[in-house]
Motif scaffolding. Structure first.
Motif, PDB file in Angstrom:
ATOM      1  N   VAL A  20      21.865  28.308   3.426  1.00  0.00           N
ATOM      2  CA  VAL A  20      23.137  28.096   4.112  1.00  0.00           C
ATOM      3  C   VAL A  20      23.025  26.820   4.952  1.00  0.00           C
ATOM      4  N   SER A  21      23.906  25.865   4.686  1.00  0.00           N
ATOM      5  CA  SER A  21      23.867  24.587   5.405  1.00  0.00           C
ATOM      6  C   SER A  21      24.859  24.579   6.553  1.00  0.00           C
ATOM      7  N   CYS A  22      24.404  24.165   7.726  1.00  0.00           N
ATOM      8  CA  CYS A  22      25.252  24.056   8.905  1.00  0.00           C
ATOM      9  C   CYS A  22      24.875  22.785   9.664  1.00  0.00           C
ATOM     10  N   HIS A  23      25.765  21.813   9.675  1.00  0.00           N
ATOM     11  CA  HIS A  23      25.458  20.542  10.313  1.00  0.00           C
ATOM     12  C   HIS A  23      26.558  20.192  11.316  1.00  0.00           C
ATOM     13  N   PRO A  25      32.179  19.565   2.006  1.00  0.00           N
ATOM     14  CA  PRO A  25      32.504  20.763   2.786  1.00  0.00           C
ATOM     15  C   PRO A  25      31.388  21.799   2.875  1.00  0.00           C
ATOM     16  N   SER A  26      30.441  21.795   1.938  1.00  0.00           N
ATOM     17  CA  SER A  26      29.366  22.791   1.997  1.00  0.00           C
ATOM     18  C   SER A  26      28.475  22.593   3.222  1.00  0.00           C
ATOM     19  N   LEU A  27      28.579  21.443   3.885  1.00  0.00           N
ATOM     20  CA  LEU A  27      27.777  21.175   5.080  1.00  0.00           C
ATOM     21  C   LEU A  27      28.432  21.706   6.349  1.00  0.00           C
ATOM     22  N   ASN A  28      29.687  22.167   6.244  1.00  0.00           N
ATOM     23  CA  ASN A  28      30.403  22.659   7.417  1.00  0.00           C
ATOM     24  C   ASN A  28      29.712  23.865   8.041  1.00  0.00           C
ATOM     25  N   PRO A  65      26.413  32.177   8.663  1.00  0.00           N
ATOM     26  CA  PRO A  65      25.070  32.658   9.013  1.00  0.00           C
ATOM     27  C   PRO A  65      24.037  31.569   8.743  1.00  0.00           C
ATOM     28  N   CYS A  66      23.998  30.578   9.620  1.00  0.00           N
ATOM     29  CA  CYS A  66      23.205  29.366   9.382  1.00  0.00           C
ATOM     30  C   CYS A  66      21.716  29.649   9.270  1.00  0.00           C
TER      31      CYS A  66
END
Length: 409
Positions: free
Chosen positions: A170-173, A151-154, A164-165
């Motif tokens: 901060v991971s955002c995929h 879930p930390s990749l959400n 705030p990618c």
């Protein structure tokens, strides 16, 4: 000779899977857009979420079919993913591919801003998601397939807001597909032997061929190059607006936090001044004022203990605490720390060689079980002339410390 043998092996595998793929139509697949990913370990079929993240899907499809409008000249007209490898494999996490350099540092000649959808979460294995270098606009050709929930990749937080990618750490995929066949292939690849340092398979695992399958009129009318070019500017505009709103929100939160700190510090300074006037100076220069008497028992040198602590500058500003209610009062509550169960009585070692400032070691050694005391530490007993993160050089500090218990061995 070794290179020729390796190339021939890849060609023979490629020819074999091409012949098989041409004869397979997957009649059991419902209408939709799919990617057939033939690997040296077997075949995976992924359904692509072109209705939810059209730009990210269009990017993948156009690369796979060799007609991406932004791809570098050396890649134009060629199926980009064919004959590449899974260059990064981490068991119980994911397998990653799509880099023509097989290093993790390659790209197809461009980077783009991916789109996200709040309903798509890294909540299971078999999800296709974009790898990136951090931020919104560092996506290219690299993708990964999850083996477990992560879930930390959400891209969206628990409140359904885009994270705030652009901030460091901060991971955002962007999830753009899901395996509907061949989940066992992902597992087989994730279990191969890898270099422990680079996570690269010791024996290459190839993406032999990626074929896009279109089922139904909607999927057949999905023109990847056109969708990418027409929709990308809209995504970039939306992301820019979100970033501007996030920046404004962060600034507003900063101002509110500073106001909260200033308000709380006024009353705290009065308390510190009062306690300081009642302290008794020890030989080292450490000053102590007992707030709550403890038992007659004291920890022995070498004991591990649990303590509550509050650390203040002499002007009343809090700089650290393990009490969440105190952190909240001063606008310093850290949700990540709460999630990591790092609030509450802290385990410490009562020993002259413990890795902590001299004044705090002496303070711990002076406390009895159940005792709570205020300590004034001259700078030479704190961080001295060097200072520490957020604490300037030559700064006197104050602490309120409560000895909760000795940890049984």
């Amino acid at each position: 000779m070794k290179l020729i043998s390796k190339t021939l092996k890849i060609f023979m595998l490629f020819l074999a899977v091409t012949l098989v793929s041409c004869n397979e139509e997957y009649p059991d697949l419902e209408d939709g857009l799919y990617a057939e990913i033939v690997t040296s370990k077997d075949t995976m079929i992924a359904k692509l979420f072109y209705d939810k993240v059209p730009v990210t899907v269009a990017n993948f499809v156009a690369l796979a079919e060799g007609n991406h409008p932004m791809m570098g000249d050396e890649f134009k007209g060629k199926p980009y993913y064919d004959s590449l490898t899974f260059h990064r494999v981490m068991d119980k996490f994911m397998i990653q591919g799509g880099d023509h350099t097989a290093t993790g540092g390659g790209n197809p000649g461009y980077k783009f801003t991916a789109d996200f959808h709040p309903s798509l979460e890294h909540d299971k294995g078999g999800l296709l998601s974009m790898a990136n270098g951090g931020g919104f606009n560092t996506n290219g050709s690299q993708f990964f397939v999850t083996e477990v929930p992560y879930p930390s990749l959400n891209a969206y937080d628990g409140n359904g807001e885009l994270k705030p990618c652009q901030q460091r750490g901060v991971s955002c995929h962007s999830i753009f597909g899901e395996l509907v066949k061949g989940i066992e292939v992902q597992d087989a690849i994730s279990n191969v032997a890898v270099d422990p340092r680079t996570k690269k398979p010791i024996e290459d695992v190839y993406i032999l061929k990626v074929t896009i399958i279109r089922k139904g009129s909607d999927a057949k009318s999905f023109n990847a190059p056109e969708v990418f070019e027409s929709q990308l500017p809209k995504v970039e505009e939306e992301i820019s607006l979100i970033q501007a709103n996030q920046k404004e929100k962060i600034e507003q939160e900063r101002l509110e936090r500073e106001e909260k700190i200033a308000t709380a510090s006024v009353s705290t300074k009065a308390m510190i001044d009062d306690y300081t006037s009642k302290t008794i100076a020890l030989a080292s220069g450490l000053k102590k004022y007992v707030l709550t008497e403890g038992t007659t028992a004291k920890p022995r040198a070498g004991d591990s203990v649990r303590v509550f602590y509050e650390g203040y500058f002499t002007d009343g500003r809090l700089f650290d605490t393990d009490r969440p209610e105190i952190a909240t009062k001063y606008g310093m509550f850290n949700q990540a720390r709460e999630d990591a169960n790092a609030y509450g009585p802290t385990a410490m070692w009562v020993n002259p060689t413990a890795r902590m400032i001299a004044g705090f070691k002496e303070a711990l050694a002076s406390l009895a079980i159940g005792e709570k005391a205020f300590f004034y530490m001259p700078s030479h007993l704190a961080y001295g002339e060097s200072g520490n993160r957020g604490i300037p050089p030559n700064t006197d500090l104050t602490f309120i410390v409560e000895m909760v218990s000795v940890i049984e061995k």
